[in-house]
Design a protein around this motif. Structure first.
Motif, mmCIF file in Angstrom:
data_model
loop_
_atom_site.group_PDB
_atom_site.id
_atom_site.type_symbol
_atom_site.label_atom_id
_atom_site.label_comp_id
_atom_site.label_asym_id
_atom_site.label_seq_id
_atom_site.Cartn_x
_atom_site.Cartn_y
_atom_site.Cartn_z
ATOM 1 N N ASN A 202 0.864 -1.337 -0.144
ATOM 2 C CA ASN A 202 0.017 0.048 0.097
ATOM 3 C C ASN A 202 0.992 1.345 -0.010
ATOM 4 O O ASN A 202 0.254 2.287 -0.635
ATOM 5 C CB ASN A 202 -0.843 -0.003 1.278
ATOM 6 C CG ASN A 202 -2.144 -1.120 1.095
ATOM 7 O OD1 ASN A 202 -2.173 -1.684 0.038
ATOM 8 N ND2 ASN A 202 -2.803 -1.238 2.045
ATOM 9 N N ARG A 203 1.836 1.101 0.777
ATOM 10 C CA ARG A 203 2.939 2.399 0.862
ATOM 11 C C ARG A 203 3.471 2.650 -0.645
ATOM 12 O O ARG A 203 3.729 3.551 -1.033
ATOM 13 C CB ARG A 203 3.855 2.345 1.854
ATOM 14 C CG ARG A 203 3.362 2.248 3.451
ATOM 15 C CD ARG A 203 4.159 2.822 4.174
ATOM 16 N NE ARG A 203 5.443 1.833 4.362
ATOM 17 C CZ ARG A 203 5.534 0.919 5.172
ATOM 18 N NH1 ARG A 203 4.353 0.405 5.607
ATOM 19 N NH2 ARG A 203 6.614 -0.144 4.833
ATOM 20 N N MET A 204 3.993 1.473 -1.062
ATOM 21 C CA MET A 204 4.909 1.679 -2.417
ATOM 22 C C MET A 204 3.795 1.797 -3.459
ATOM 23 O O MET A 204 4.614 2.713 -4.459
ATOM 24 C CB MET A 204 5.447 0.227 -2.788
ATOM 25 C CG MET A 204 6.574 -0.059 -1.772
ATOM 26 S SD MET A 204 7.228 -1.600 -2.032
ATOM 27 C CE MET A 204 7.561 -1.756 -3.710
ATOM 28 N N PHE A 205 2.602 1.395 -3.560
ATOM 29 C CA PHE A 205 1.771 1.769 -4.597
ATOM 30 C C PHE A 205 0.495 2.628 -4.361
ATOM 31 O O PHE A 205 -0.445 2.521 -5.020
ATOM 32 C CB PHE A 205 1.499 0.433 -5.246
ATOM 33 C CG PHE A 205 2.604 -0.186 -5.807
ATOM 34 C CD1 PHE A 205 3.350 0.060 -6.909
ATOM 35 C CD2 PHE A 205 3.111 -1.487 -5.116
ATOM 36 C CE1 PHE A 205 4.464 -0.760 -7.457
ATOM 37 C CE2 PHE A 205 4.192 -2.294 -5.456
ATOM 38 C CZ PHE A 205 4.766 -2.005 -6.712
ATOM 39 N N GLU A 206 0.867 3.577 -3.671
ATOM 40 C CA GLU A 206 -0.380 4.424 -3.128
ATOM 41 C C GLU A 206 -1.052 5.178 -4.386
ATOM 42 O O GLU A 206 -2.031 5.371 -4.275
ATOM 43 C CB GLU A 206 0.322 5.516 -2.161
ATOM 44 C CG GLU A 206 -0.734 6.321 -1.858
ATOM 45 C CD GLU A 206 -2.271 5.934 -0.898
ATOM 46 O OE1 GLU A 206 -3.228 6.449 -1.319
ATOM 47 O OE2 GLU A 206 -1.977 4.798 -0.378
ATOM 48 N N GLY A 207 -0.149 5.378 -5.256
ATOM 49 C CA GLY A 207 -0.527 6.078 -6.461
ATOM 50 C C GLY A 207 -1.511 5.320 -7.389
ATOM 51 O O GLY A 207 -1.867 5.789 -8.297
#
Length: 345
Positions: A202-207
């Motif tokens: 979730n942090r890595m691919f928030e975008g």
């Protein structure tokens, strides 16, 4: 069970890998001999014993697996997940059946190599999810496909069997060996994955985050991704996807829609086939004998993608062509597909 390494160092390392670095060593692309017995399962972690679970029922020596729960653990949902029933034997091997749905294009046989890759890669993550019950994103980073023999089933839309076993598994990586069968194995897929727990993904691919997508009434995977083709040369052909709706990849990472690696492979093989037809000066059907895929980066579902197929060599004796395809998004090579195909007519 291994605990999640969720400190800043691990997060930075994972993010750097997926955002710009190479994830894998390239394999040889050569098939290994099919071994009659799977033998002992090798793991780098403890196995969860599910044999005493009262919610599961025994059926001919197999344990039925709850599909809804396994989908939650691997973060893949229908319609991309297409198994209606899953079973596990005492060695931890997972078995399932699927009905072929993706169009064949110019490939021969009952199913394309890319669709085999789609279902077997999912089944491999299911095998891992029986060991580790945490919600985990299993990102396929390397896949080696080999056709073992000509399928007995010839018609499209048939029911095929699949099985997978974990070869190696730790808290960050997974390797699975899998087969597709029409009564006996006719193709093999070995897949390596990067494993990301929910909070880190979730942090890595928030975008990539998107509001929940409704499950479509009809599977979008029954139709090919639209591609536009540039004018080919003798050794090169480029094709482009348009910007797609996130609904095109329904079920592949809900709330974080992304291009499935198997669909990138499917598009790549279509471009490879078109380039071969251009070189032959006629339409042609073909068998994918081997394919090696390396994925460097996860890309969002709405990203426009280009596919650059390059002729490498051919063998007139057995009508075999070796063609590679680079997958490019935002000017960066995000995946590579190395293929060996045999023209069938």
């Amino acid at each position: 069970m291994f605990d999640l390494l969720d400190d800043a160092r691990a997060a930075s390392e994972e993010a750097e890998t997926w955002r710009g670095g190479s994830l894998n060593e390239k394999g040889s692309g050569e098939g290994r001999a099919l071994i009659g017995s799977f033998g002992q399962i090798l793991k780098e972690r403890d196995v969860v014993d599910t044999s005493s679970n009262p919610e599961k029922r025994q059926s001919s020596g197999f344990v039925d697996i709850e599909v809804e729960e396994i989908c939650r653990r691997i973060t893949v949902q229908p319609p991309y997940f297409a198994f209606k029933r899953l079973r596990e034997n005492t060695l931890g091997e997972i078995y399932g059946e699927f009905i072929v749905e993706q169009p064949l294009g110019s490939e021969t046989g009952p199913v394309t190599a890319a669709e085999i890759g789609r279902h077997l890669a999912i089944l491999g993550s299911c095998a891992a999810a029986q060991i580790d019950h945490h919600l985990t994103y299993y990102l396929a980073t390397h896949a080696s496909y080999i056709r073992l023999r000509e399928p007995l089933i010839k018609t499209h839309g048939e029911l095929l069997q699949a099985n997978a076993r974990v070869v190696r598994f730790n808290h960050r990586s997974l390797e699975v060996d899998s087969y597709v069968s029409d009564g006996a194995p006719f193709a093999r897929l070995t897949v390596r994955y990067q494993c990301l727990r929910e909070s880190l993904f979730n942090r890595m691919f928030e975008g990539f985050r998107h509001h929940p997508i409704a499950v479509p009434e009809a599977s979008p995977y029954v139709r090919p991704v639209p591609l536009s083709f540039d004018t080919p040369s003798a050794t090169r052909l480029v094709a482009h996807s348009r910007q797609l709706s996130v609904n095109e990849f329904a079920g592949h990472f809900p709330n974080y829609p992304a291009w499935p690696v198997a669909i990138l492979a499917s598009c790549s093989l279509r471009v490879v086939g078109r380039l071969i037809e251009h070189r032959l000066g006629r339409s042609a059907s073909y068998d994918v004998l081997t394919a090696e895929l390396v994925a460097h980066k996860l890309i969002g579902a709405a990203t426009a993608v280009s596919f650059v197929a390059t002729y490498v060599s051919e063998s007139p004796i057995d009508h075999r062509f070796n063609v590679n395809c680079d997958v490019i998004a935002d000017g960066v090579v995000v995946a590579e597909v190395l293929t060996s195909v045999r023209v069938a007519n």
